[in-house]
Motif scaffolding. Structure first.
Motif, PDB file in Angstrom:
ATOM      1  N   PRO A 100       0.747  -1.052  -0.285  1.00 30.14           N
ATOM      2  CA  PRO A 100       0.377   0.177  -0.232  1.00 30.14           C
ATOM      3  C   PRO A 100       0.911   1.578   0.401  1.00 30.14           C
ATOM      4  CG  PRO A 100      -0.296  -1.115   2.049  1.00 30.14           C
ATOM      5  CD  PRO A 100       0.702  -2.228   1.531  1.00 30.14           C
ATOM      6  N   PHE A 101       1.796   1.480   0.493  1.00 33.12           N
ATOM      7  CA  PHE A 101       2.905   2.444   0.624  1.00 33.12           C
ATOM      8  C   PHE A 101       3.802   2.873  -0.551  1.00 33.12           C
ATOM      9  CE2 PHE A 101       6.900   4.597   1.559  1.00 33.12           C
ATOM     10  CZ  PHE A 101       6.696   5.947   1.773  1.00 33.12           C
ATOM     11  N   ALA A 102       3.289   1.588  -1.473  1.00 30.36           N
ATOM     12  CA  ALA A 102       4.046   2.144  -2.834  1.00 30.36           C
ATOM     13  C   ALA A 102       2.996   2.543  -3.725  1.00 30.36           C
ATOM     14  CB  ALA A 102       4.828   0.789  -3.345  1.00 30.36           C
ATOM     15  N   PHE A 103       2.124   2.163  -3.619  1.00 24.22           N
ATOM     16  CA  PHE A 103       0.420   3.514  -4.193  1.00 24.22           C
ATOM     17  C   PHE A 103       0.238   4.245  -3.828  1.00 24.22           C
ATOM     18  CE2 PHE A 103      -3.696   3.607  -5.074  1.00 24.22           C
ATOM     19  CZ  PHE A 103      -3.969   2.886  -6.444  1.00 24.22           C
ATOM     20  N   ILE A 104       0.661   4.132  -2.739  1.00 26.12           N
ATOM     21  CA  ILE A 104       0.819   5.729  -2.207  1.00 26.12           C
ATOM     22  C   ILE A 104       1.581   6.650  -2.562  1.00 26.12           C
ATOM     23  CG2 ILE A 104       0.541   7.387   0.284  1.00 26.12           C
ATOM     24  CD1 ILE A 104      -1.039   4.838   1.153  1.00 26.12           C
ATOM     25  N   ILE A 105       2.605   6.477  -2.590  1.00 24.15           N
ATOM     26  CA  ILE A 105       3.897   6.506  -3.463  1.00 24.15           C
ATOM     27  C   ILE A 105       3.694   7.220  -4.596  1.00 24.15           C
ATOM     28  CG2 ILE A 105       5.981   7.192  -3.234  1.00 24.15           C
ATOM     29  CD1 ILE A 105       5.474   8.289  -0.626  1.00 24.15           C
ATOM     30  N   THR A 106       3.167   6.408  -4.927  1.00 22.59           N
ATOM     31  CA  THR A 106       3.249   6.526  -6.132  1.00 22.59           C
ATOM     32  C   THR A 106       1.684   7.664  -6.799  1.00 22.59           C
ATOM     33  OG1 THR A 106       4.869   4.588  -6.731  1.00 22.59           O
ATOM     34  CG2 THR A 106       3.861   5.557  -9.057  1.00 22.59           C
ATOM     35  N   PHE A 107       0.846   7.115  -6.876  1.00 22.11           N
ATOM     36  CA  PHE A 107      -0.479   7.427  -7.084  1.00 22.11           C
ATOM     37  C   PHE A 107      -1.244   8.433  -6.391  1.00 22.11           C
ATOM     38  CE2 PHE A 107       0.969   3.328  -9.573  1.00 22.11           C
ATOM     39  CZ  PHE A 107       0.803   4.062 -10.552  1.00 22.11           C
ATOM     40  N   ASP A 108      -0.916   8.321  -5.159  1.00 18.42           N
ATOM     41  CA  ASP A 108      -2.145   9.337  -3.957  1.00 18.42           C
ATOM     42  C   ASP A 108      -1.711  11.037  -4.535  1.00 18.42           C
ATOM     43  OD1 ASP A 108      -2.889   7.624  -3.263  1.00 18.42           O
ATOM     44  OD2 ASP A 108      -2.493   8.278  -1.062  1.00 18.42           O
ATOM     45  N   GLY A 109      -0.478  11.743  -5.071  1.00 18.29           N
ATOM     46  CA  GLY A 109      -1.101  12.822  -5.593  1.00 18.29           C
ATOM     47  C   GLY A 109      -1.272  12.890  -6.728  1.00 18.29           C
ATOM     48  N   ILE A 110      -1.632  12.162  -7.680  1.00 26.87           N
ATOM     49  CA  ILE A 110      -2.336  11.876  -8.884  1.00 26.87           C
ATOM     50  C   ILE A 110      -3.418  11.873  -8.941  1.00 26.87           C
ATOM     51  CG2 ILE A 110      -2.202  10.612 -11.184  1.00 26.87           C
ATOM     52  CD1 ILE A 110       0.138  10.256 -10.743  1.00 26.87           C
ATOM     53  N   TYR A 111      -3.501  10.660  -7.919  1.00 24.81           N
ATOM     54  CA  TYR A 111      -5.501  10.409  -7.510  1.00 24.81           C
ATOM     55  C   TYR A 111      -6.162  12.166  -6.595  1.00 24.81           C
ATOM     56  CZ  TYR A 111      -9.512   8.342  -4.960  1.00 24.81           C
ATOM     57  OH  TYR A 111     -10.170   7.469  -4.504  1.00 24.81           O
ATOM     58  N   ALA A 112      -5.517  11.932  -6.271  1.00 23.74           N
ATOM     59  CA  ALA A 112      -5.793  13.785  -5.180  1.00 23.74           C
ATOM     60  C   ALA A 112      -5.791  15.086  -6.157  1.00 23.74           C
ATOM     61  CB  ALA A 112      -5.155  14.218  -3.940  1.00 23.74           C
ATOM     62  N   LYS A 113      -5.133  14.851  -7.816  1.00 27.93           N
ATOM     63  CA  LYS A 113      -5.849  15.896  -8.336  1.00 27.93           C
ATOM     64  C   LYS A 113      -6.371  15.465  -9.666  1.00 27.93           C
ATOM     65  CE  LYS A 113      -2.180  17.863 -10.342  1.00 27.93           C
ATOM     66  NZ  LYS A 113      -1.180  18.303 -11.504  1.00 27.93           N
ATOM     67  N   THR A 114      -6.472  14.105  -9.749  1.00 26.16           N
ATOM     68  CA  THR A 114      -7.298  13.252 -10.589  1.00 26.16           C
ATOM     69  C   THR A 114      -8.981  13.378 -10.141  1.00 26.16           C
ATOM     70  OG1 THR A 114      -6.017  12.096 -12.305  1.00 26.16           O
ATOM     71  CG2 THR A 114      -8.151  11.207 -12.413  1.00 26.16           C
ATOM     72  N   VAL A 115      -9.094  13.028  -8.693  1.00 28.44           N
ATOM     73  CA  VAL A 115     -10.434  12.823  -8.384  1.00 28.44           C
ATOM     74  C   VAL A 115     -11.148  13.823  -7.588  1.00 28.44           C
ATOM     75  CG1 VAL A 115     -12.022  11.348  -7.100  1.00 28.44           C
ATOM     76  CG2 VAL A 115      -9.761  10.387  -8.443  1.00 28.44           C
ATOM     77  N   PHE A 116     -10.445  14.465  -7.440  1.00 31.38           N
ATOM     78  CA  PHE A 116     -10.880  16.114  -6.655  1.00 31.38           C
ATOM     79  C   PHE A 116     -10.206  17.903  -7.088  1.00 31.38           C
ATOM     80  CE2 PHE A 116     -10.189  12.317  -3.429  1.00 31.38           C
ATOM     81  CZ  PHE A 116     -11.361  11.363  -3.263  1.00 31.38           C
ATOM     82  N   HIS A 117      -9.667  17.032  -7.952  1.00 31.55           N
ATOM     83  CA  HIS A 117      -8.988  18.346  -8.524  1.00 31.55           C
ATOM     84  C   HIS A 117      -8.432  18.957  -7.492  1.00 31.55           C
ATOM     85  CE1 HIS A 117     -12.030  16.895 -11.377  1.00 31.55           C
ATOM     86  NE2 HIS A 117     -12.539  16.964 -10.395  1.00 31.55           N
ATOM     87  N   ALA A 118      -7.946  18.964  -6.757  1.00 28.51           N
ATOM     88  CA  ALA A 118      -6.439  19.069  -5.618  1.00 28.51           C
ATOM     89  C   ALA A 118      -5.431  20.324  -7.168  1.00 28.51           C
ATOM     90  CB  ALA A 118      -5.708  17.933  -4.701  1.00 28.51           C
ATOM     91  N   SER A 119      -4.983  21.227  -6.114  1.00 27.99           N
ATOM     92  CA  SER A 119      -3.677  21.844  -6.906  1.00 27.99           C
ATOM     93  C   SER A 119      -2.253  20.670  -6.319  1.00 27.99           C
ATOM     94  CB  SER A 119      -3.344  23.034  -6.445  1.00 27.99           C
ATOM     95  OG  SER A 119      -3.289  23.046  -4.575  1.00 27.99           O
TER      96      SER A 119
END
Length: 394
Positions: A224-243
């Motif tokens: 899960p840590f590899a998933f979080i580190i690699t994709f959470d930033g992209i997830y936040a931008k893509t799904v929640f439209h975060a800066s």
């Protein structure tokens, strides 16, 4: 000055050096892990699979250094390698700044190769004390330093990204990385080195059930840590439209609870490691499920706060397990093989997770990895029953 006071001052000095070097190395290393994917996606238009492969190159060369080189050389040579690698590592941040879609691949490889000589030796240095309670507290302090760097690093980068570009942020983190070569000559290495032979071979290290527990325990969270580190930033931008700034700041929130978990272990080394191993897996499963159902960024933040707790426990428990189950003469080999194996798995995971995300989606990726975690936990439990040191009174 009494001998006891001199000893205490020496211990404090060693602790400060370990804390500062660990902070410089891990804060900057984490920055590469979280920002390199954003750089590749926004500047070079990489897809998720390509981003995963890029992370694999970084982790793969880290594995080569830690497994095939660091485990084969003696203490004096490792010290020289540590100093040289710390200089090269710092330079790679300048290279990331000027990289393009082609250049980023060898730069990622060089960065991973150099950091592979740093982290295993930091673990060994922190675990050099003969007194078990002091040794485990120092290992927890080292682990706490990791959390501190992971907490402060993204917060610093979040501020930087308000005013500067992703590429320019690498210049700022070159300054943080430079702490490592500056202080590296002062890092303590073993005064006497065990002659390499059959006892320190990979075969004999892996045969130890304590090594198996440490490895499998860390793997339950590495996925899960590899998933979080690699994709959470992209997830936040893509799904929640975060800066970009908010996407990076989320990592600091994740590392807040990780920090307090490791602070707890540093303040009071625990005798019953097994209980915390079980608790960590339970919280990991809950956190991933909350992340999966998150309807907005606020619920997603709650998921990250939950997931930070097992992140704080798991790694510390693994390196303490190694210190309890290996003689001091074999700890460098055990630490190096442990770190290199984690690096190898870390090299494979991002590309596999990238394919998983492309096949499913970012959201479904959180639950798609649950069967892996549960399966690994089953084997962790199986070997843990055979390691009496997990419940040792200290």
């Amino acid at each position: 000055m009494s001998n006891a006071k001199k000893l205490n001052n020496a211990i404090v000095t060693i602790a400060i050096v370990i804390i500062l070097i660990t902070f410089g190395a891990r804060a900057s290393n984490n920055m590469i892990g979280t920002t390199m994917p954003l750089l590749a996606k926004e500047y070079f238009n990489y897809n998720n699979t390509e981003i995963g492969l890029l992370a694999t190159v970084f982790m793969g060369f880290m594995f080569i250094m830690s497994n095939f080189i660091n485990t084969k050389i003696k203490s004096k040579t490792r010290r020289k390698l540590f100093i040289l690698s710390s200089i090269v590592y710092t330079i790679t941040f300048l290279l990331f700044y000027i990289s393009n879609s082609i250049m980023i691949w060898p730069v990622a490889a060089l960065s991973g190769f150099s950091i592979g000589a740093l982290m295993p030796n930091l673990i060994t240095s922190a675990g050099l004390f003969d007194d078990r309670k002091l040794r485990e507290r120092m290992l927890a302090i080292y682990s706490l330093s990791l959390s501190t760097s992971l907490l402060i690093g993204p917060a610093i980068e979040s501020i930087i990204l308000r005013y500067y570009t992703i590429q320019q942020s690498f210049l700022f983190f070159a300054i943080i990385a430079s702490v490592v070569p500056i202080l590296s000559p002062f890092l303590k290495f073993p005064e006497t080195e065990h002659e390499l032979g059959s006892d320190s071979s990979l075969k004999n290290i892996v045969r130890n059930n304590g090594f198996k527990v440490a490895l499998l325990n860390n793997l339950t969270y590495q996925v899960p840590f590899a998933f979080i580190i690699t994709f959470d930033g992209i997830y936040a931008k893509t799904v929640f439209h975060a800066s970009n700034s908010i996407a990076i700041l989320l990592y600091s929130l994740f590392f807040i609870t990780s920090f307090f978990g490791r602070l707890f272990l540093a303040a009071k080394p625990v005798p019953n490691i097994k209980f915390l191993i079980d608790l960590s897996v339970l919280l990991t499963i809950i956190g991933l499920l909350v992340a999966w159902i998150s309807p907005n960024i606020y619920v997603f933040i709650i998921a990250l706060l939950i997931l930070g707790i097992p992140h704080g426990f798991t790694y510390t428990l693994s390196i303490v397990t190694l210190s309890r189950t290996f003689d001091v003469k074999l700890r460098n080999a055990a630490n190096s093989y442990f770190f290199s194996t984690m690096s190898l798995i870390g090299a494979i995971l991002p590309s596999m997770l990238g394919i998983l995300v492309d096949v499913t989606s970012l959201r479904w990726g959180f639950v798609a990895i649950l069967p892996i975690i549960i399966a690994v936990f089953y084997f962790t439990e199986m070997y843990a029953r055979q390691v009496k040191e997990l419940k040792m009174y200290i």
